[in-house]
Design a protein around this motif. Sequence first.
Motif, PDB file in Angstrom:
ATOM      1  N   ALA A 242       0.864  -1.175   0.000  1.00 24.61           N
ATOM      2  CA  ALA A 242       0.000   0.000   0.000  1.00 24.61           C
ATOM      3  C   ALA A 242       0.911   1.239   0.000  1.00 24.61           C
ATOM      4  CB  ALA A 242      -0.913  -0.017   1.216  1.00 24.61           C
ATOM      5  N   PHE A 243       0.300   2.420   0.023  1.00 25.62           N
ATOM      6  CA  PHE A 243       1.092   3.655   0.032  1.00 25.62           C
ATOM      7  C   PHE A 243       0.490   4.665   0.997  1.00 25.62           C
ATOM      8  CE2 PHE A 243       1.957   1.747  -4.093  1.00 25.62           C
ATOM      9  CZ  PHE A 243       3.337   1.882  -4.191  1.00 25.62           C
ATOM     10  N   ILE A 244       1.366   5.480   1.566  1.00 24.86           N
ATOM     11  CA  ILE A 244       0.948   6.600   2.398  1.00 24.86           C
ATOM     12  C   ILE A 244       1.709   7.839   1.937  1.00 24.86           C
ATOM     13  CG2 ILE A 244       0.319   5.232   4.433  1.00 24.86           C
ATOM     14  CD1 ILE A 244       3.086   5.786   5.588  1.00 24.86           C
ATOM     15  N   ASP A 245       1.214   9.009   2.306  1.00 25.50           N
ATOM     16  CA  ASP A 245       1.942  10.228   1.921  1.00 25.50           C
ATOM     17  C   ASP A 245       3.066  10.493   2.922  1.00 25.50           C
ATOM     18  OD1 ASP A 245       0.808  11.535   4.170  1.00 25.50           O
ATOM     19  OD2 ASP A 245      -0.921  12.169   2.990  1.00 25.50           O
ATOM     20  N   ARG A 246       3.933  11.437   2.596  1.00 25.72           N
ATOM     21  CA  ARG A 246       5.110  11.690   3.425  1.00 25.72           C
ATOM     22  C   ARG A 246       4.733  12.273   4.791  1.00 25.72           C
ATOM     23  NH1 ARG A 246      10.068  10.948   1.597  1.00 25.72           N
ATOM     24  NH2 ARG A 246      10.336  10.436  -0.620  1.00 25.72           N
ATOM     25  N   GLN A 247       3.669  13.027   4.863  1.00 28.65           N
ATOM     26  CA  GLN A 247       3.247  13.572   6.152  1.00 28.65           C
ATOM     27  C   GLN A 247       2.844  12.449   7.101  1.00 28.65           C
ATOM     28  OE1 GLN A 247       0.035  16.415   5.948  1.00 28.65           O
ATOM     29  NE2 GLN A 247       0.223  17.007   8.094  1.00 28.65           N
ATOM     30  N   THR A 248       2.097  11.462   6.578  1.00 23.10           N
ATOM     31  CA  THR A 248       1.715  10.309   7.394  1.00 23.10           C
ATOM     32  C   THR A 248       2.956   9.512   7.798  1.00 23.10           C
ATOM     33  OG1 THR A 248      -0.401  10.174   6.203  1.00 23.10           O
ATOM     34  CG2 THR A 248       0.276   8.232   7.469  1.00 23.10           C
ATOM     35  N   HIS A 249       3.890   9.369   6.876  1.00 22.09           N
ATOM     36  CA  HIS A 249       5.147   8.670   7.161  1.00 22.09           C
ATOM     37  C   HIS A 249       5.882   9.342   8.324  1.00 22.09           C
ATOM     38  CE1 HIS A 249       8.668   6.249   6.452  1.00 22.09           C
ATOM     39  NE2 HIS A 249       9.416   7.280   6.060  1.00 22.09           N
ATOM     40  N   GLN A 250       5.876  10.664   8.356  1.00 17.57           N
ATOM     41  CA  GLN A 250       6.526  11.383   9.447  1.00 17.57           C
ATOM     42  C   GLN A 250       5.789  11.179  10.767  1.00 17.57           C
ATOM     43  OE1 GLN A 250       9.494  12.896   9.400  1.00 17.57           O
ATOM     44  NE2 GLN A 250       9.627  12.126   7.295  1.00 17.57           N
ATOM     45  N   LEU A 251       4.471  11.120  10.712  1.00 18.37           N
ATOM     46  CA  LEU A 251       3.686  10.874  11.926  1.00 18.37           C
ATOM     47  C   LEU A 251       3.967   9.472  12.481  1.00 18.37           C
ATOM     48  CD1 LEU A 251       0.223  12.401  10.927  1.00 18.37           C
ATOM     49  CD2 LEU A 251       1.793  13.263  12.675  1.00 18.37           C
ATOM     50  N   LEU A 252       4.218   8.529  11.577  1.00 14.53           N
ATOM     51  CA  LEU A 252       4.492   7.143  11.986  1.00 14.53           C
ATOM     52  C   LEU A 252       6.005   6.948  12.120  1.00 14.53           C
ATOM     53  CD1 LEU A 252       1.952   5.315   9.635  1.00 14.53           C
ATOM     54  CD2 LEU A 252       1.635   5.954  12.028  1.00 14.53           C
ATOM     55  N   ARG A 253       6.639   7.840  12.877  1.00 16.65           N
ATOM     56  CA  ARG A 253       8.099   7.850  12.977  1.00 16.65           C
ATOM     57  C   ARG A 253       8.637   6.546  13.582  1.00 16.65           C
ATOM     58  NH1 ARG A 253       8.254  12.316  14.801  1.00 16.65           N
ATOM     59  NH2 ARG A 253       8.910  13.527  12.997  1.00 16.65           N
ATOM     60  N   ARG A 254       7.913   5.995  14.552  1.00 16.46           N
ATOM     61  CA  ARG A 254       8.396   4.798  15.242  1.00 16.46           C
ATOM     62  C   ARG A 254       8.601   3.620  14.296  1.00 16.46           C
ATOM     63  NH1 ARG A 254       4.396   1.928  19.457  1.00 16.46           N
ATOM     64  NH2 ARG A 254       3.400   1.406  17.486  1.00 16.46           N
ATOM     65  N   SER A 255       7.787   3.559  13.264  1.00 17.79           N
ATOM     66  CA  SER A 255       7.850   2.399  12.363  1.00 17.79           C
ATOM     67  C   SER A 255       8.445   2.724  11.002  1.00 17.79           C
ATOM     68  CB  SER A 255       6.451   1.797  12.189  1.00 17.79           C
ATOM     69  OG  SER A 255       5.511   2.797  11.848  1.00 17.79           O
ATOM     70  N   GLN A 256       9.192   3.820  10.935  1.00 21.63           N
ATOM     71  CA  GLN A 256       9.924   4.102   9.700  1.00 21.63           C
ATOM     72  C   GLN A 256      11.043   3.077   9.555  1.00 21.63           C
ATOM     73  OE1 GLN A 256      11.261   8.158   9.881  1.00 21.63           O
ATOM     74  NE2 GLN A 256       9.193   9.010   9.791  1.00 21.63           N
ATOM     75  N   LEU A 257      11.101   2.446   8.397  1.00 19.04           N
ATOM     76  CA  LEU A 257      12.025   1.336   8.196  1.00 19.04           C
ATOM     77  C   LEU A 257      13.369   1.808   7.682  1.00 19.04           C
ATOM     78  CD1 LEU A 257       9.529  -1.197   6.570  1.00 19.04           C
ATOM     79  CD2 LEU A 257      10.232  -1.040   8.965  1.00 19.04           C
ATOM     80  N   ALA A 258      14.404   1.033   8.024  1.00 15.39           N
ATOM     81  CA  ALA A 258      15.769   1.303   7.571  1.00 15.39           C
ATOM     82  C   ALA A 258      16.322   0.055   6.898  1.00 15.39           C
ATOM     83  CB  ALA A 258      16.654   1.700   8.755  1.00 15.39           C
ATOM     84  N   GLU A 259      17.261   0.250   6.002  1.00 19.82           N
ATOM     85  CA  GLU A 259      17.901  -0.888   5.345  1.00 19.82           C
ATOM     86  C   GLU A 259      18.508  -1.818   6.392  1.00 19.82           C
ATOM     87  OE1 GLU A 259      21.299  -1.841   1.913  1.00 19.82           O
ATOM     88  OE2 GLU A 259      21.069   0.189   2.729  1.00 19.82           O
ATOM     89  N   GLY A 260      18.256  -3.119   6.242  1.00 19.73           N
ATOM     90  CA  GLY A 260      18.787  -4.098   7.183  1.00 19.73           C
ATOM     91  C   GLY A 260      17.852  -4.443   8.317  1.00 19.73           C
ATOM     92  N   ASP A 261      16.758  -3.669   8.479  1.00 18.66           N
ATOM     93  CA  ASP A 261      15.745  -4.044   9.472  1.00 18.66           C
ATOM     94  C   ASP A 261      15.152  -5.395   9.099  1.00 18.66           C
ATOM     95  OD1 ASP A 261      16.057  -1.713  10.876  1.00 18.66           O
ATOM     96  OD2 ASP A 261      14.177  -0.788  10.196  1.00 18.66           O
ATOM     97  N   ILE A 262      14.768  -6.142  10.110  1.00 15.30           N
ATOM     98  CA  ILE A 262      14.088  -7.419   9.861  1.00 15.30           C
ATOM     99  C   ILE A 262      12.613  -7.251  10.204  1.00 15.30           C
ATOM    100  CG2 ILE A 262      13.843  -9.813  10.613  1.00 15.30           C
ATOM    101  CD1 ILE A 262      16.861  -9.847  11.038  1.00 15.30           C
ATOM    102  N   LEU A 263      11.757  -7.634   9.271  1.00 13.07           N
ATOM    103  CA  LEU A 263      10.321  -7.661   9.509  1.00 13.07           C
ATOM    104  C   LEU A 263       9.931  -9.090   9.849  1.00 13.07           C
ATOM    105  CD1 LEU A 263       9.002  -5.402   6.592  1.00 13.07           C
ATOM    106  CD2 LEU A 263       9.524  -4.754   8.955  1.00 13.07           C
ATOM    107  N   PHE A 264       9.212  -9.248  10.960  1.00  9.45           N
ATOM    108  CA  PHE A 264       8.835 -10.578  11.446  1.00  9.45           C
ATOM    109  C   PHE A 264       7.364 -10.515  11.822  1.00  9.45           C
ATOM    110  CE2 PHE A 264       8.425 -13.793  14.805  1.00  9.45           C
ATOM    111  CZ  PHE A 264       9.083 -14.879  14.239  1.00  9.45           C
ATOM    112  N   SER A 265       6.527 -11.273  11.107  1.00 11.36           N
ATOM    113  CA  SER A 265       5.079 -11.149  11.310  1.00 11.36           C
ATOM    114  C   SER A 265       4.662 -11.733  12.659  1.00 11.36           C
ATOM    115  CB  SER A 265       4.313 -11.827  10.174  1.00 11.36           C
ATOM    116  OG  SER A 265       4.603 -13.191  10.103  1.00 11.36           O
ATOM    117  N   ILE A 266       3.865 -10.951  13.373  1.00 11.34           N
ATOM    118  CA  ILE A 266       3.416 -11.346  14.714  1.00 11.34           C
ATOM    119  C   ILE A 266       1.894 -11.452  14.784  1.00 11.34           C
ATOM    120  CG2 ILE A 266       5.447 -10.448  15.903  1.00 11.34           C
ATOM    121  CD1 ILE A 266       3.874  -7.900  16.533  1.00 11.34           C
TER     122      ILE A 266
END
Length: 407
Positions: free
Chosen positions: A54-78
């Motif tokens: 899906a997609f979000i705009d950059r303002q929403t991305h900034q609001l969701l600062r805690r879950s901004q992803l970085a290269e090398g992060d591991i996503l693990f479904s819970i």
Amino acid sequence: MSQTSTVQIREVSDLVTKGTTPTSLGRKFTTSGVRFLKVETFASDGTFIPGREAFIDRQTHQLLRRSQLAEGDILFSIAGALGRSTVVEQAWLPANTNQAFAIIRPSTKRRSVVARYLLWQLRSPAIARRIAEINVQAAQANLSLEQVRDFEIPIVSSLEQEAIADALDDVNELIATLERLIAKKQAIKQGMMQQLLTGRTRLPGFTGTWMVSTLGTLARVTGGGTPSTRVASYWGGGIPWFTPAEIKAQGSGLVSSSERRITQAGLASSAATLLPAGTVLVTSRASIGNCAVAAVPVSTNQGFASMIPKDSRSTWFLYYWVQQHRSEFESRAAGSTFLEISASKVSAIPLRKPNLDEQAAIGTAIRDVDAELDTLSNRLIKARAIKQGMMQQLLTGRTRLPVEVSS
């Protein structure tokens, strides 16, 4: 070689957190912008599936600062498909995710862990067992971040972590390559069937006119039967006795061994008949149109309308024709309790047929592709078994990989 020690995920991570859904903040998804990754964005093996994000705009991305992803992060479904995992790639960024994924950021400050090694540990049989234990105890299909932080994994030197990850990545790539080859070969086979079984494409040396006819002109169609299960002497003999459940939807090829066998007395006491080798077994109820070719004399229950070719050159042509024209069988089925097609209706199904030699040539051409598919499928089975063995040995420390330490 250093000893293996055990650590918790929290000890080798700078961050273990999760995201949230934009709509919970009053924000909306957009048609483009920053990628928003969900569990369904990835295949079960962690492969990114373009178009599933899906997609979000950059303002929403900034609001969701805690879950901004970085290269090398591991996503693990819970939540949902528990344990689905992947490593975030630079090409996906900027990106964000929701609460169905735990975001694990391998540590750069404390005890060193290689992201790809940590990923493989999270895919290990030991973690899968731990997830199963938690689900049994909690009776719910989700994990907490605290439970993820508590996961324990063996840890070795960074060099050995790299070596283990490389080895498992290599076998994973082999499996992916084989899967791609199989998919390509299956597409080739499907194209051949569509062209050769209709006469749109002719094999070299064949130019004769195809005749409009029926299946009954190529084969005698017959049903089967079931001996009484109350009479022990009817069962456990030397005659293979097939049920529809034993025949694969994609075609079972040659078959000779069934789950149950009957005796000559059982054969004589029922409507079952001894079908000669080369008979095309065709299911007539439940899943209609599944087929196989008898490699030896066999019998079936009443869930079949099997075709005994009048000439052996028709056998494989008929086998593949049935697969390609399953809808012809399904459309003629009837019944109030369950759909079924009778032997007489199968006999009357129309088809266009070439001469016997061309039928044999078509069957051989498609069967050659099936043989290649069988070879690839067997290689894939072996590669998956090797991967499983490697994971059990390398991710537990039972087998250690030698690494060269630069001086």
